[in-house]
Design an enzyme around this catalytic site. Structure first.
Site, PDB file in Angstrom:
ATOM      1  N   TRP A 101       0.864  -1.239   0.313  1.00 10.62           N
ATOM      2  CA  TRP A 101      -0.260   0.055  -0.097  1.00 10.62           C
ATOM      3  C   TRP A 101       1.188   1.020  -0.014  1.00 10.62           C
ATOM      4  O   TRP A 101       0.656   2.185  -0.634  1.00 10.62           O
ATOM      5  CB  TRP A 101      -1.186  -0.215   1.138  1.00 10.62           C
ATOM      6  CG  TRP A 101      -1.931  -1.551   1.078  1.00 10.62           C
ATOM      7  CD1 TRP A 101      -2.082  -2.105   1.670  1.00 10.62           C
ATOM      8  CD2 TRP A 101      -3.174  -1.738  -0.564  1.00 10.62           C
ATOM      9  NE1 TRP A 101      -2.664  -3.101   1.797  1.00 10.62           N
ATOM     10  CE2 TRP A 101      -3.633  -3.087   0.360  1.00 10.62           C
ATOM     11  CE3 TRP A 101      -3.281  -0.785  -1.118  1.00 10.62           C
ATOM     12  CZ2 TRP A 101      -4.998  -3.152  -0.504  1.00 10.62           C
ATOM     13  CZ3 TRP A 101      -4.557  -1.106  -1.803  1.00 10.62           C
ATOM     14  CH2 TRP A 101      -4.594  -2.802  -1.732  1.00 10.62           C
ATOM     15  N   ASP A 171      -1.556   6.465   7.135  1.00 10.47           N
ATOM     16  CA  ASP A 171      -2.524   5.916   6.436  1.00 10.47           C
ATOM     17  C   ASP A 171      -2.890   4.921   6.904  1.00 10.47           C
ATOM     18  O   ASP A 171      -1.880   3.979   7.941  1.00 10.47           O
ATOM     19  CB  ASP A 171      -2.184   4.953   5.024  1.00 10.47           C
ATOM     20  CG  ASP A 171      -2.939   3.717   4.209  1.00 10.47           C
ATOM     21  OD1 ASP A 171      -3.981   3.496   5.244  1.00 10.47           O
ATOM     22  OD2 ASP A 171      -3.046   3.207   3.242  1.00 10.47           O
ATOM     23  N   LYS A 195     -12.265  -1.732   7.539  1.00 14.40           N
ATOM     24  CA  LYS A 195     -11.391  -3.004   8.263  1.00 14.40           C
ATOM     25  C   LYS A 195     -11.982  -2.664   9.860  1.00 14.40           C
ATOM     26  O   LYS A 195     -12.846  -3.753   9.912  1.00 14.40           O
ATOM     27  CB  LYS A 195     -10.271  -2.694   8.436  1.00 14.40           C
ATOM     28  CG  LYS A 195      -9.522  -2.694   6.650  1.00 14.40           C
ATOM     29  CD  LYS A 195      -8.264  -2.354   6.516  1.00 14.40           C
ATOM     30  CE  LYS A 195      -8.068  -2.149   5.177  1.00 14.40           C
ATOM     31  NZ  LYS A 195      -7.566  -3.936   4.193  1.00 14.40           N
TER      32      LYS A 195
HETATM   33  N1  PMP Z   1      -4.031   0.749   3.184  1.00 13.40           N
HETATM   34  C1  PMP Z   1      -4.479  -0.275   3.456  1.00 13.40           C
HETATM   35  C2  PMP Z   1      -3.587  -0.521   4.626  1.00 13.40           C
HETATM   36  C3  PMP Z   1      -4.941  -1.196   3.178  1.00 13.40           C
HETATM   37  O1  PMP Z   1      -5.059  -2.146   3.573  1.00 13.40           O
HETATM   38  C4  PMP Z   1      -5.727  -1.055   2.183  1.00 13.40           C
HETATM   39  C5  PMP Z   1      -7.139  -1.796   1.037  1.00 13.40           C
HETATM   40  N2  PMP Z   1      -6.711  -3.528   2.147  1.00 13.40           N
HETATM   41  C6  PMP Z   1      -6.064  -0.316   1.116  1.00 13.40           C
HETATM   42  C7  PMP Z   1      -4.758   1.292   1.245  1.00 13.40           C
HETATM   43  C8  PMP Z   1      -6.393   0.341  -0.152  1.00 13.40           C
HETATM   44  O2  PMP Z   1      -7.508   0.945   0.569  1.00 13.40           O
HETATM   45  P1  PMP Z   1      -8.864   0.652  -0.756  1.00 13.40           P
HETATM   46  O3  PMP Z   1      -9.710   0.022  -1.320  1.00 13.40           O
HETATM   47  O4  PMP Z   1     -10.545   1.427   0.205  1.00 13.40           O
HETATM   48  O5  PMP Z   1      -8.646   1.925  -1.788  1.00 13.40           O
END
Ligand code: PMP
Length: 360
Positions: A101, A171, A195
């Site tokens: 990410w 994030d 989450k």
């Molecule tokens: N950042 C983290 C730490 C994640 O775990 C995730 C999704 N699993 C994301 C970003 C991306 O999130 P989204 O699917 O809401 O774009």
């Protein structure tokens, strides 16, 4: 009705009390004669929903008055672009890459300016958090970026990096509201809520007011400017209203549980049950450095892919869902967010012990 123990990394388990309340209010929310799904976002009832959601979140996290709370859409991934578009005044930003990410966020930022990878744990498949006590922070960096909890790899920053005075952007999608946080240490804290906080479709951004300006990169769409949403109290356009309503219920649930200090204790206790077993097991083992272990996402392996697959299949049949590791890493992963009860973790460990005895 039979509910499973859901170890999904997200969308993930929500508190049963919240789901039960939402079900009871589905046809008639609070005497309004309609569901929150059917309600105008300009109505008094919804104004109260979003207002109290924000107030409860502020109380839970102790958010100071000089920070705005924004309820947005586009997922956490949209923030990968919004952050540089809004904050890259010098067109320079430093990224600490500790998983998929932050790697994606780093690649996105590189579209808008110079993105420097100032630390990384890619050399060991992101199985640790690099030392961030003396980083080569760029003099002209507009911010330093981290992904605080790495959902896929199961690592967590136990200590925030020393950004040498630069704005920290984090994030927190997979550790949101899992423990108390000192908001003043950050310029921006954001997370997709699917989450630990609510249903997919809402992303919460907590941003210091001085970072919300008109001075954004040329061509930044109106909808991608923090100022647009801050000025309108997250109601510039139709917000993800039902999702915000569920988040509000989760905030109230968290307050009833004793707030974030109580959640941290509970999360530490749950994680310890699983990690202690992994450390003692002759079949299963954790995959990350012990000092950097996440309380939320616990990856583990047997070392034999066929045995991993057998375990996931038998676990599913026994009512333990979504234990398969991320498609990019394999193995298993148990996500044990706030709403996963301790009994769920105990039941999982009992099942793992039995599997170990039968298959060793
Ligand atoms: N950042 C983290 C730490 C994640 O775990 C995730 C999704 N699993 C994301 C970003 C991306 O999130 P989204 O699917 O809401 O774009």
């Amino acid at each position: 009705m039979s509910r499973v123990y859901n170890f999904s990394a997200g969308p993930a388990v929500l508190p049963e009390e919240v789901l039960t309340e939402a079900a009871a209010e589905m046809l008639d929310y609070n005497g309004n004669g309609m569901s929150v799904m059917e309600m105008s976002h300009r109505s008094k009832a919804f104004q109260e929903i979003i207002g109290s959601a924000e107030a409860d979140l502020r109380e839970l996290l102790g958010i100071p008055g000089n920070y705005k709370v924004l309820f947005l859409q586009g997922g956490a991934s949209q923030q990968f672009a919004m952050i540089p578009m809004n904050l890259m005044k010098n067109r320079v930003a430093d990224y600490i890459v500790t998983g998929q990410w932050s790697k994606k966020a780093y690649a996105e930022a590189a579209k808008y300016g110079t993105a420097n990878k100032i630390a990384s744990s890619e050399d060991k498949t992101y199985s640790y958090i690099p030392d961030c006590t003396d980083l080569p922070v760029s003099d002209d960096a507009d911010y330093v970026y981290i992904c605080e909890n790495n959902t896929i790899y199961g690592t967590k920053f136990k200590q925030l990096p020393d950004t040498k005075g630069k704005t920290l952007v984090a994030d927190v999608s997979s550790c949101f509201l899992s423990e108390p946080v000192d908001v003043t240490k950050y310029g921006v804290i954001y997370g997709g809520v699917q989450k630990n906080v609510g249903p997919a479709g809402v992303v919460i951004v907590i941003i210091r007011e001085d970072l919300i300006t008109d001075d954004v990169l040329p061509g930044t769409p109106t909808m991608l400017q923090y100022k647009t949403h801050a000025d309108a109290g997250s109601l510039y356009n139709t917000p993800p209203a039902y999702g915000i309503y569920i988040c509000g219920k989760v905030f109230r649930w968290l307050k009833r549980q004793g707030g974030l200090a109580a959640m941290k204790k509970r999360n530490e206790k749950k994680a310890k049950i699983l990690y202690d077993y992994l450390d003692a097991s002759r079949m299963f083992s954790g995959t990350v450095e012990a000092k950097d272990r996440s309380l939320m996402n616990v990856p583990f392996i047997t070392g034999i892919p066929e045995l991993d697959a057998k375990f996931v299949e038998e676990a599913k049949a026994a009512g333990f869902e979504n234990l398969k590791g991320h498609r990019s890493v394999g193995g298993m992963r148990a996500s044990i967010y706030n709403a996963m009860p301790e009994e769920g973790v105990e039941a999982l460990v009992a099942f793992m012990k039995k599997f170990e005895e039968e298959n060793l």
